[in-house]
Design an enzyme around this catalytic site. Structure first.
Site, PDB file in Angstrom:
ATOM      1  N   TYR A  36       0.821  -1.203   0.000  1.00  0.00           N
ATOM      2  CA  TYR A  36       0.000   0.000   0.000  1.00  0.00           C
ATOM      3  C   TYR A  36       0.855   1.254   0.000  1.00  0.00           C
ATOM      4  O   TYR A  36       2.062   1.206   0.208  1.00  0.00           O
ATOM      5  CB  TYR A  36      -0.972  -0.001   1.184  1.00  0.00           C
ATOM      6  N   ARG A  55       8.292   4.008  -4.546  1.00  0.00           N
ATOM      7  CA  ARG A  55       8.274   3.077  -3.399  1.00  0.00           C
ATOM      8  C   ARG A  55       7.264   1.948  -3.645  1.00  0.00           C
ATOM      9  O   ARG A  55       7.509   0.800  -3.310  1.00  0.00           O
ATOM     10  CB  ARG A  55       7.949   3.854  -2.113  1.00  0.00           C
ATOM     11  N   ARG A 103      -8.425 -21.426  -0.746  1.00  0.00           N
ATOM     12  CA  ARG A 103      -7.363 -20.755   0.013  1.00  0.00           C
ATOM     13  C   ARG A 103      -6.105 -21.643   0.046  1.00  0.00           C
ATOM     14  O   ARG A 103      -6.163 -22.788   0.456  1.00  0.00           O
ATOM     15  CB  ARG A 103      -7.879 -20.522   1.435  1.00  0.00           C
ATOM     16  N   HIS A 105      -1.640 -21.091   0.586  1.00  0.00           N
ATOM     17  CA  HIS A 105      -0.553 -20.117   0.776  1.00  0.00           C
ATOM     18  C   HIS A 105       0.139 -19.810  -0.549  1.00  0.00           C
ATOM     19  O   HIS A 105       0.431 -18.663  -0.856  1.00  0.00           O
ATOM     20  CB  HIS A 105       0.479 -20.636   1.786  1.00  0.00           C
ATOM     21  N   LYS A 150       6.371  -1.720   2.072  1.00  0.00           N
ATOM     22  CA  LYS A 150       5.152  -1.142   2.658  1.00  0.00           C
ATOM     23  C   LYS A 150       4.003  -2.118   2.429  1.00  0.00           C
ATOM     24  O   LYS A 150       3.215  -1.973   1.490  1.00  0.00           O
ATOM     25  CB  LYS A 150       4.872   0.243   2.052  1.00  0.00           C
ATOM     26  N   GLU A 182      11.476   2.691  14.262  1.00  0.00           N
ATOM     27  CA  GLU A 182      10.524   3.700  13.773  1.00  0.00           C
ATOM     28  C   GLU A 182       9.259   3.636  14.616  1.00  0.00           C
ATOM     29  O   GLU A 182       9.163   2.840  15.554  1.00  0.00           O
ATOM     30  CB  GLU A 182      10.220   3.491  12.286  1.00  0.00           C
TER      31      GLU A 182
HETATM   32  N1  PDD Z   1       2.369   5.116   7.157  1.00  0.00           N
HETATM   33  N2  PDD Z   1       6.983   4.077   9.014  1.00  0.00           N
HETATM   34  C1  PDD Z   1       5.840   3.373   9.038  1.00  0.00           C
HETATM   35  C2  PDD Z   1       5.845   2.031   9.707  1.00  0.00           C
HETATM   36  C3  PDD Z   1       4.670   3.908   8.439  1.00  0.00           C
HETATM   37  O1  PDD Z   1       3.530   3.186   8.450  1.00  0.00           O
HETATM   38  C4  PDD Z   1       4.710   5.194   7.849  1.00  0.00           C
HETATM   39  C5  PDD Z   1       3.524   5.830   7.208  1.00  0.00           C
HETATM   40  C6  PDD Z   1       5.927   5.894   7.855  1.00  0.00           C
HETATM   41  C7  PDD Z   1       6.070   7.261   7.224  1.00  0.00           C
HETATM   42  O2  PDD Z   1       6.085   7.191   5.813  1.00  0.00           O
HETATM   43  P1  PDD Z   1       5.594   8.410   4.912  1.00  0.00           P
HETATM   44  O3  PDD Z   1       6.263   9.631   5.412  1.00  0.00           O
HETATM   45  O4  PDD Z   1       6.019   8.025   3.541  1.00  0.00           O
HETATM   46  O5  PDD Z   1       4.096   8.487   5.062  1.00  0.00           O
HETATM   47  C8  PDD Z   1       7.046   5.307   8.434  1.00  0.00           C
HETATM   48  C9  PDD Z   1       1.149   5.516   6.515  1.00  0.00           C
HETATM   49  C10 PDD Z   1       0.947   6.953   6.417  1.00  0.00           C
HETATM   50  C11 PDD Z   1       0.002   4.786   7.146  1.00  0.00           C
HETATM   51  O6  PDD Z   1       0.239   3.659   7.571  1.00  0.00           O
HETATM   52  O7  PDD Z   1      -1.087   5.311   7.196  1.00  0.00           O
END
Ligand code: PDD
Length: 293
Positions: A36, A55, A103, A105, A150, A182
């Site tokens: 996402y 990304r 379903r 994997h 992501k 983070e």
């Molecule tokens: N998430 N680290 C994580 C684990 C995140 O989920 C996000 C942002 C960021 C910051 O990334 P960016 O600046 O590109 O938005 C860092 C989005 C916004 C969310 O999960 O809604």
């Protein structure tokens, strides 16, 4: 503040939230087998749109999810924003590997991805006068290793965020062996003696390369503020002069307290405000340049 309005886009058509449905056999639903992005728009311009597309392309490549062209993200955003009749919005896009019955994997080689987007109206730049306030708690990072992808597999992020909310905080900040990684949905910055510290992208473990993190690095460069990307011990956060989190949705959020202990005077500090103002200025310049074309 006007209430948030939400519409969804599913494989090309717009739906109200109550009518937005995908199959229970969707691999995103069953396994979190999906990636996402979330991009914030100010005045019809997607902030760091190219970086989000890049990304997304990396996330798709790494997971081997095929059949979606990340270059179409801007036009999906446009369709949703037209339907919402707004110039300021957050547009979430999710691409799952697709629907598979029965379903299993192992993915069936013939799947086509399920693409959904969620558009929600958000505040214009002029209304963002200062960083939002974010009390945090520190928790061990129990997530999957590949956090630079992501992906929607976010159960550990969600569990940590629930713990944060239960402790009257807004965000968990995670660490591995005493070094910050983070936030649950953000990147983290610490200010000590006028220097910005932020965890490096690769160590101690992969983290998400945030688009807003990039804006902050650029802002610090413009301001001549020293920035160190490397190991950031949890104690550096506990003893910080100032600290903040970044994400596309929230831009900059001042960390007001860590595990219930106030940071500074609990208000955005001088460096945080300088960076915030510079990020706003960078965004403003992007908007002016885009609209001049
Ligand atoms: N998430 N680290 C994580 C684990 C995140 O989920 C996000 C942002 C960021 C910051 O990334 P960016 O600046 O590109 O938005 C860092 C989005 C916004 C969310 O999960 O809604």
């Amino acid at each position: 503040m006007t209430p948030e309005r939400i519409l969804t886009w599913i494989d090309g058509s717009i739906h109200e939230p109550d009518d937005a449905r995908v199959s229970v056999f969707d691999r995103g639903f069953l396994y979190g087998d999906a990636v996402y992005e979330l991009v914030r728009f100010f005045d019809d311009v997607g902030m760091g749109m190219d970086l989000h597309i890049e990304r997304l392309r990396r996330s798709l490549d790494r997971t081997g999810i095929t059949g979606f062209d990340p270059g179409t993200y801007p036009s999906i955003c446009r369709t949703l924003m037209d339907a919402l009749e707004t110039s300021d919005a957050c547009i979430y896009l999710q691409v799952s590997r697709g629907v598979q019955v029965p379903r299993r994997h192992a993915p069936d080689g013939t799947l086509s991805p399920t693409v959904v987007a969620i558009g929600s109206t958000s505040a214009p730049l002029s209304e963002l006068e200062e960083p939002i306030q974010v009390p945090i708690i520190v928790l061990p990072d129990l997530r999957r290793r590949s956090c630079d992808i992501k992906a929607t597999s976010l159960i550990e992020n969600v569990m940590a965020t629930i713990q944060a909310v239960d402790a009257d905080a807004a965000e968990p900040i995670l660490h591995e062996d005493g070094l910050l990684t983070e936030g649950g949905s953000s990147n983290v910055f610490v200010v000590r003696n006028g220097t910005l510290l932020t965890p490096a992208l690769g160590d101690p473990r992969p983290i998400l390369e945030g688009v807003t993190r990039r804006f902050v690095v650029e802002a610090a460069g413009n301001l001549g503020i020293e920035i160190m990307e490397g190991d950031v011990p949890v104690d550096a956060l506990r003893e910080a002069d100032e600290a903040f989190v970044t994400s596309s949705r929230r831009l900059l959020g001042t960390i007001t307290s860590v595990d219930g202990r106030q940071i500074g005077d609990g208000r955005p500090g001088a460096v945080t405000m300088q960076v915030f103002e510079e990020v706003r200025r960078i965004i403003q310049t992007v908007l002016e340049n885009e609209h001049a074309h």
